[in-house]
Design a protein around this motif. Sequence first.
Motif, PDB file in Angstrom:
ATOM      1  N   ILE A  82       0.852  -1.194   0.000  1.00 46.10           N
ATOM      2  CA  ILE A  82       0.000   0.000   0.000  1.00 46.10           C
ATOM      3  C   ILE A  82       0.885   1.240   0.000  1.00 46.10           C
ATOM      4  N   PHE A  83       0.685   2.087  -0.977  1.00 48.13           N
ATOM      5  CA  PHE A  83       1.495   3.302  -1.099  1.00 48.13           C
ATOM      6  C   PHE A  83       0.721   4.497  -0.555  1.00 48.13           C
ATOM      7  N   ARG A  84       1.432   5.580  -0.407  1.00 49.31           N
ATOM      8  CA  ARG A  84       0.777   6.813   0.058  1.00 49.31           C
ATOM      9  C   ARG A  84      -0.306   7.248  -0.911  1.00 49.31           C
ATOM     10  N   ASP A  85      -0.039   7.080  -2.218  1.00 45.55           N
ATOM     11  CA  ASP A  85      -1.012   7.585  -3.193  1.00 45.55           C
ATOM     12  C   ASP A  85      -1.952   6.492  -3.703  1.00 45.55           C
ATOM     13  N   THR A  86      -1.982   5.347  -3.013  1.00 42.60           N
ATOM     14  CA  THR A  86      -2.979   4.339  -3.364  1.00 42.60           C
ATOM     15  C   THR A  86      -4.350   4.946  -3.123  1.00 42.60           C
ATOM     16  N   SER A  87      -5.221   4.909  -4.146  1.00 43.00           N
ATOM     17  CA  SER A  87      -6.480   5.636  -3.996  1.00 43.00           C
ATOM     18  C   SER A  87      -7.618   4.688  -3.640  1.00 43.00           C
ATOM     19  N   VAL A 143      -8.927   2.548   7.024  1.00 47.51           N
ATOM     20  CA  VAL A 143      -9.774   1.881   6.025  1.00 47.51           C
ATOM     21  C   VAL A 143      -8.927   1.369   4.867  1.00 47.51           C
ATOM     22  N   LYS A 144      -7.965   2.195   4.458  1.00 51.97           N
ATOM     23  CA  LYS A 144      -7.095   1.809   3.349  1.00 51.97           C
ATOM     24  C   LYS A 144      -6.332   0.536   3.688  1.00 51.97           C
ATOM     25  N   ILE A 145      -5.764   0.485   4.895  1.00 54.06           N
ATOM     26  CA  ILE A 145      -4.975  -0.684   5.287  1.00 54.06           C
ATOM     27  C   ILE A 145      -5.885  -1.905   5.473  1.00 54.06           C
ATOM     28  N   ILE A 156       2.085  -7.593   4.577  1.00 47.47           N
ATOM     29  CA  ILE A 156       1.445  -6.337   4.170  1.00 47.47           C
ATOM     30  C   ILE A 156       2.526  -5.253   4.272  1.00 47.47           C
ATOM     31  N   ALA A 157       2.754  -4.555   3.177  1.00 45.55           N
ATOM     32  CA  ALA A 157       3.832  -3.563   3.159  1.00 45.55           C
ATOM     33  C   ALA A 157       3.236  -2.169   3.105  1.00 45.55           C
ATOM     34  N   LEU A 158       3.633  -1.316   4.058  1.00 42.24           N
ATOM     35  CA  LEU A 158       3.080   0.031   4.143  1.00 42.24           C
ATOM     36  C   LEU A 158       4.150   1.064   3.847  1.00 42.24           C
ATOM     37  N   ASP A 159       3.842   1.974   2.951  1.00 43.85           N
ATOM     38  CA  ASP A 159       4.801   3.023   2.613  1.00 43.85           C
ATOM     39  C   ASP A 159       4.529   4.252   3.473  1.00 43.85           C
TER      40      ASP A 159
END
Lengths: 263, 276
Positions: A82-87, A143-145, A156-159
């Motif tokens: 999941i990236f910062r700009d994942t919409s 919610v995104k995560i 699960i990889a978080l940016d």
Amino acid sequence: MSNIKIKDLKFSYDKKNYIFDNLNFTLRKDKTLSIVGTGACGKTTLLKILNGELDYEGSITINGLEVKEENFLELRKCIAVIFRDTSFITDVVKNELRFSLENINEDPAIIKEKINEINEYFGINKLLNKNIDSLSINDKTLVKILSYALIEPSYIALDDLLDDLNLRTKILLLNYLNSKNILLINVTTNMEDVLYTDYVLCIYKGISAIDGKTLDVLENEKLLKRLGLSLPFMVDLSIQLKLYGLINKIYLNKEAMVKNLWK
Amino acid sequence: MEIILNQLYCIDNKKTSMEKKYLDDVNLVINKGSIVGFVGENLRIIGDLIMAIKRPSKGEVKLDSLIIKRTSHIDNVLNLRKKVGCVYSSNIDIAIDETVKSLLKKTMKNYGYKPSNITKHMVDSLKIVGLDDSFLNREIKTLSSTEMKKVKLACVISYNPEVIILENFEKGLIYREREYFRKLFLKLKNKFKKTIILITTDLSFLFEIVDKVFVINNGKLVISDDKDIFYEDKLYKYVEMPNIISFTKYAQQEDHHISEYTDIKELIKELYRNVK
């Protein structure tokens, strides 16, 4: 049994400046990881490579699967990045959470059950029918995560997303991931968050400047400070006080520290 | 430029399911040449209000002699916007196909700033934020998120505004860069009399440099105080306590008389004196 092996990773965007130059790293089975490093050292690029977005030289395997196009379908069950700009895809929180499960063809009864479960765990009953646009940053990030965590991948990889959560939600989320056996890969610049994971990888100029168990890495205070990184507050304080001879080991909670300092 | 928010309400889509409350009866004054910290959610609206991109639902924004109301007419909007520079955390408004050079040029042209030697001016703007001149020919899409942040600040500095607004600027910066920018903001305030508005959720970025702290919770202004507020309990009802404060407070609770510091080196010296 989940593990990640990175061997002789080479990558550049323009075939001139290599962002990774023979990066080697192995994440042992069932361990979590923090990736730290200076700005523009390739932290996000590494995640993009793990997600299969970029072509690279060398070999990367996740749970024994090579990261290449043929394996993408199985890889989605191994790692979610999941990236910062994942919409967001839908507009209402409930639909967003359902969407990821519907996407992998899950049974509607199970979907309902799973959403009820996280609803109870996180106490987000009020949020479920809200519009995503009207949420606070903390709730949006959660919610995104969660929409990815519901699929229950191995990693699960978080940016840099953990930084957007407040402390209470952060602890809840980490416990939730732990209970579901989802391993965290956390790219961060906030060194306090490093303490939540078992291992640390510090990237500098295309190679691993230092990696290993979290506390072992953090004890290399001089190297980290030369790279411009700070230490988590309690570790920094412990190391300095150790130099003064006031305590003799690293304390991670303030209660033990205060008790041992004035004894 | 002195900024006064007077009985300001700003609510979107009122009385619908999409209702979004930004500001609810907020009164505050931001003095010229000061650094203020805003803590809270959705505070990008402050920048939009000052630049008159968004109008208040009720109340008024006073900028020196200019008054912005819901329906008031503004003669020369460019003249107003020239004086304000915003560095927001989203990158939506930036075209990724440009180079840094064309972005800087475009920004200066848009805001009507004409330096005599434009290349030197661009290099200087980049230098201020800690980037060298090799960045001029870099394409925006090849920048990392922290480099992007610095380029956006360089764009703002390039047209020399009076007020600089930064939203979550410290996120993603490593310790050394954070300290660099904290010093830069102090210099911009002391030497060039800029007003700097820092919107953040991390209090440790505000330590030592701010003159005033405003905490906005659910649209209401709940705390407006000077920099000594960091040691007071009432602040931490709304914001997370930084580790250094929580350590000191715990030690004091346990009847150890140590003074409060926001710098770890000072705290260690104090502990040494106290324990020995």
